[in-house]
Design a protein around this motif. Structure first.
Motif, mmCIF file in Angstrom:
data_model
loop_
_atom_site.group_PDB
_atom_site.id
_atom_site.type_symbol
_atom_site.label_atom_id
_atom_site.label_comp_id
_atom_site.label_asym_id
_atom_site.label_seq_id
_atom_site.Cartn_x
_atom_site.Cartn_y
_atom_site.Cartn_z
ATOM 1 N N HIS A 1 0.837 -1.202 0.000
ATOM 2 C CA HIS A 1 0.000 0.000 0.000
ATOM 3 C C HIS A 1 0.874 1.255 0.000
ATOM 4 O O HIS A 1 0.589 2.231 -0.681
ATOM 5 C CB HIS A 1 -0.947 -0.034 1.205
ATOM 6 C CG HIS A 1 -2.046 0.994 1.130
ATOM 7 N ND1 HIS A 1 -2.913 1.218 2.159
ATOM 8 C CD2 HIS A 1 -2.393 1.879 0.161
ATOM 9 C CE1 HIS A 1 -3.754 2.178 1.821
ATOM 10 N NE2 HIS A 1 -3.468 2.604 0.619
ATOM 11 N N HIS B 1 1.327 4.367 -2.956
ATOM 12 C CA HIS B 1 1.259 5.814 -2.738
ATOM 13 C C HIS B 1 2.567 6.510 -3.102
ATOM 14 O O HIS B 1 2.582 7.713 -3.320
ATOM 15 C CB HIS B 1 0.866 6.120 -1.283
ATOM 16 C CG HIS B 1 -0.592 5.955 -1.068
ATOM 17 N ND1 HIS B 1 -1.477 7.008 -1.105
ATOM 18 C CD2 HIS B 1 -1.345 4.852 -0.872
ATOM 19 C CE1 HIS B 1 -2.702 6.554 -0.912
ATOM 20 N NE2 HIS B 1 -2.648 5.249 -0.763
ATOM 21 N N HIS C 1 -4.624 2.122 -7.960
ATOM 22 C CA HIS C 1 -4.908 2.572 -6.590
ATOM 23 C C HIS C 1 -5.523 3.966 -6.567
ATOM 24 O O HIS C 1 -6.397 4.242 -5.750
ATOM 25 C CB HIS C 1 -3.657 2.510 -5.713
ATOM 26 C CG HIS C 1 -3.997 2.589 -4.266
ATOM 27 N ND1 HIS C 1 -4.803 1.660 -3.643
ATOM 28 C CD2 HIS C 1 -3.720 3.518 -3.327
ATOM 29 C CE1 HIS C 1 -4.976 2.009 -2.389
ATOM 30 N NE2 HIS C 1 -4.342 3.149 -2.165
ATOM 31 N N HIS D 1 -9.071 5.114 -4.899
ATOM 32 C CA HIS D 1 -9.301 6.257 -4.013
ATOM 33 C C HIS D 1 -10.431 7.128 -4.550
ATOM 34 O O HIS D 1 -11.202 7.677 -3.766
ATOM 35 C CB HIS D 1 -8.015 7.077 -3.840
ATOM 36 C CG HIS D 1 -7.215 6.617 -2.668
ATOM 37 N ND1 HIS D 1 -7.281 7.215 -1.438
ATOM 38 C CD2 HIS D 1 -6.363 5.573 -2.529
ATOM 39 C CE1 HIS D 1 -6.488 6.567 -0.598
ATOM 40 N NE2 HIS D 1 -5.916 5.566 -1.239
ATOM 41 N N HIS E 1 -8.002 6.829 6.142
ATOM 42 C CA HIS E 1 -7.042 6.999 5.045
ATOM 43 C C HIS E 1 -7.782 7.537 3.813
ATOM 44 O O HIS E 1 -7.329 8.461 3.151
ATOM 45 C CB HIS E 1 -6.390 5.640 4.768
ATOM 46 C CG HIS E 1 -5.555 5.563 3.535
ATOM 47 N ND1 HIS E 1 -4.268 6.040 3.476
ATOM 48 C CD2 HIS E 1 -5.816 5.044 2.302
ATOM 49 C CE1 HIS E 1 -3.775 5.807 2.268
ATOM 50 N NE2 HIS E 1 -4.696 5.215 1.536
HETATM 51 ZN ZN ZN Z 1 -4.451 4.227 -0.379
#
Ligand code: ZN
Ligand code: ZN
Length: 169
Positions: free
Chosen positions: A27, A31, A40, A44, A122
């Motif tokens: 993860h 990012h 990813h 989001h 998050h």
């Molecule tokens: Zn994330």
């Protein structure tokens, strides 16, 4: 019998620890734009789980090599029970992580096993550098990315049945 049980538990616990650590690292790499960044970023934006089964597939299939290598190593170095424990630990990890991800997108109040539902926060806080954990928050605490957020756990407990009311498929 005690040795078999201990070996089984040792394999299980190691796999669980490895699974949660890999989850954190992957993860974080997403990012850092090193790994699966586009997918990813889309996740989001959508801010949704895919349903438990699809989530399970996404956690379990990439962890298959780890399962096979880890189980073989435990088997060779310790015992058959330790190897089986490691394989079961990987399965348990993938099932639990899939549930944790889905539930934090659908109903984060149910995330009773953490002081705050890190994955929900998050997403909710559009965090790019904090709270990378999904099933557990240990590794965020270890690596200094844990971010405490003003978040109230609802006073009234939800009925047991609500734990089953997630999108399973
Ligand atoms: Zn994330
Ligand atoms: Zn998510």
């Amino acid at each position: 019998m005690l040795t078999i049980t201990l070996h089984l538990l040792l394999g299980l616990a190691t796999a669980f620890l490895v699974g949660t650590l890999v989850e954190y690292i992957v993860h974080r790499l997403m990012h850092a734009r090193i790994f699966l960044y586009k997918i990813h970023a889309q996740h989001h934006q959508a801010n949704q789980g895919q349903g438990w089964l699809m989530e399970f597939k996404d956690y379990f299939l990439p962890s298959l090599p780890v399962l096979l290598i880890g189980a073989a190593l435990f088997w060779l170095l310790l015992s058959v029970a330790a190897g089986i424990g490691f394989a079961l630990g990987c399965l348990f990890y993938a099932a639990a992580a899939a549930y944790a991800h889905q539930v934090q997108h659908e109903n984060p109040d149910l995330c009773f096993w953490m002081p705050q539902p890190v994955h929900h926060l998050h997403h909710h806080g559009k965090m790019w550098h904090h709270n990378f954990g999904i099933l557990v928050d240990w590794w965020d605490r270890v690596f200094g990315t844990y971010k405490k957020v003003e978040w109230e756990r609802p006073e009234r407990k939800q009925p047991l049945s609500s734990y089953f009311k997630i999108k399973w498929f």
